[in-house]
Design an enzyme around this catalytic site. Structure first.
Site, mmCIF file in Angstrom:
data_model
loop_
_atom_site.group_PDB
_atom_site.id
_atom_site.type_symbol
_atom_site.label_atom_id
_atom_site.label_comp_id
_atom_site.label_asym_id
_atom_site.label_seq_id
_atom_site.Cartn_x
_atom_site.Cartn_y
_atom_site.Cartn_z
ATOM 1 N N ASP A 148 0.869 -1.174 0.000
ATOM 2 C CA ASP A 148 0.000 0.000 0.000
ATOM 3 C C ASP A 148 0.907 1.225 0.000
ATOM 4 O OD1 ASP A 148 -1.914 1.960 0.396
ATOM 5 O OD2 ASP A 148 -2.930 0.918 2.027
ATOM 6 N N ASP A 185 -3.301 7.329 -3.792
ATOM 7 C CA ASP A 185 -3.115 6.237 -2.825
ATOM 8 C C ASP A 185 -3.572 4.963 -3.534
ATOM 9 O OD1 ASP A 185 -3.144 4.574 -0.593
ATOM 10 O OD2 ASP A 185 -4.630 5.740 0.528
ATOM 11 N N HIS A 227 -11.448 6.316 1.963
ATOM 12 C CA HIS A 227 -11.382 7.593 2.671
ATOM 13 C C HIS A 227 -11.191 8.750 1.705
ATOM 14 C CE1 HIS A 227 -7.010 7.030 1.992
ATOM 15 N NE2 HIS A 227 -7.301 5.766 2.201
ATOM 16 N N HIS A 284 -6.708 11.010 5.458
ATOM 17 C CA HIS A 284 -7.924 10.336 5.949
ATOM 18 C C HIS A 284 -8.974 11.352 6.337
ATOM 19 C CE1 HIS A 284 -5.714 6.394 6.680
ATOM 20 N NE2 HIS A 284 -6.633 6.188 5.766
ATOM 21 N N GLU A 310 -11.179 1.187 -1.143
ATOM 22 C CA GLU A 310 -10.156 0.295 -0.604
ATOM 23 C C GLU A 310 -10.762 -0.975 0.003
ATOM 24 O OE1 GLU A 310 -6.232 1.203 2.126
ATOM 25 O OE2 GLU A 310 -7.874 2.622 2.175
HETATM 26 CO CO CO Z 1 -5.843 4.263 1.476
#
Ligand code: CO
Length: 296
Positions: free
Chosen positions: A84, A95, A155, A163, A188
């Protein structure tokens, strides 16, 4: 959102995707977890980004927030390994994540998370309710005979904030909040052979500066100066110990006591279930166009 910010999101997403491909190529039997982590972090800088958080490589029942320390001796073997990583360009974050099964036993579990991501992206649009995304993720993972991790979620991605709202559930949690123009966020899904719940376990190696206060000791002040260069984003203990040695541990302790930093301990599946993950970042621009930022 101004056009420069939009360009930054697109660039951060593109670098994230490229680095994820590079990282996947390094996750092989016999390679070192620590070395792989550091090569990936180096690649982020080489491509013109900065880490939005430390590169995380989590094995087996660890779902997230595992970040190698300087002394880590782990070598990849028959594990299920999730990578990740996040990249930011002037605060705009991309991300993404991917799981590789080196055991040869969890191919379907890997597919379950990936397919859940794919299916959920099909319904991402202005006006989509968050619970609808969760329902698609849940139903897809269940169709493979596995369980989504319900206390982890996608998020929002704000400038220098990894976040934030919206929280995108991995189950239908009844949240009727809708996606809107101008939102950046990560979807996610996590799939597991366990019960679908993670808890914090073990010592944190990832931290984030939360409240700035004056620190008394000169060592702590010196290290705080370095921490401020991370611009409020999460950082690795390793980044500090590499630069400052044992002084970093002292400073982290003092900063924790002062309530200045937030800790992120590893998140482990409560029944020791194997966990897989897939993640993309998405921007819905001001015209309502859905851009998957981290798609190659
Ligand atoms: Co993430």
């Amino acid at each position: 959102m101004d056009s420069q910010t939009k360009r930054n999101y697109i660039k951060a997403g593109k670098i994230s995707a490229e680095v994820l491909e590079y990282g996947k190529s390094l996750i092989k039997h016999g390679n070192s977890l620590l070395e792989t982590t550091e090569l990936i972090e180096k690649k982020i800088f080489e491509l013109g980004g900065k880490p939005a958080f430390p590169v995380q490589i989590s094995c087996n029942d660890i779902a997230a927030h595992f970040c190698a320390e300087e002394e880590d001796k782990t070598v990849f073997e028959e594990q299920v390994i999730s990578l990740d990583l996040g990249v930011h360009v002037d605060g705009a974050i991309g991300d993404n994540a991917y799981t590789i099964d080196l055991s040869g036993k969890y191919n379907d579990l890997v597919k379950a998370a990936q397919k859940a991501l794919e299916e959920s992206l099909k319904i991402v649009n202005v006006g989509t309710e968050l619970r609808e995304i969760g329902k698609v993720i849940n139903d897809t993972i269940k169709s493979y005979g596995y369980t989504p991790v319900r206390n982890l979620s996608g998020h929002g991605l704000d400038l220098y904030n990894i976040h934030t709202n919206p929280t995108i559930p991995n189950i239908d949690n009844g949240d009727k909040t809708i996606l809107k123009k101008g939102m950046a966020f990560a979807v996610e899904p996590f799939a597991t052979t366990g019960s679908g719940v993670v808890h914090e376990s073990g010592l944190a190696t990832v931290f984030m500066l939360e409240h700035k206060k004056p620190a008394r000791s000169p060592i702590t002040r010196e290290i705080l100066k370095e921490i401020e260069t991370y611009e409020g984003l999460p950082f690795a203990k390793r980044w500090l110990t590499r630069k400052f040695g044992a002084k970093a541990n002292f400073a982290l302790r003092e900063l924790t006591q002062l309530g200045m930093i937030h800790q992120f301990p590893p998140l482990v599946e409560v029944n020791k279930g194997i966990v897989t993950q897939a993640e993309h970042s998405i921007l819905i621009d001001d015209e309502g166009e859905v851009i998957v930022l981290t798609k190659m």
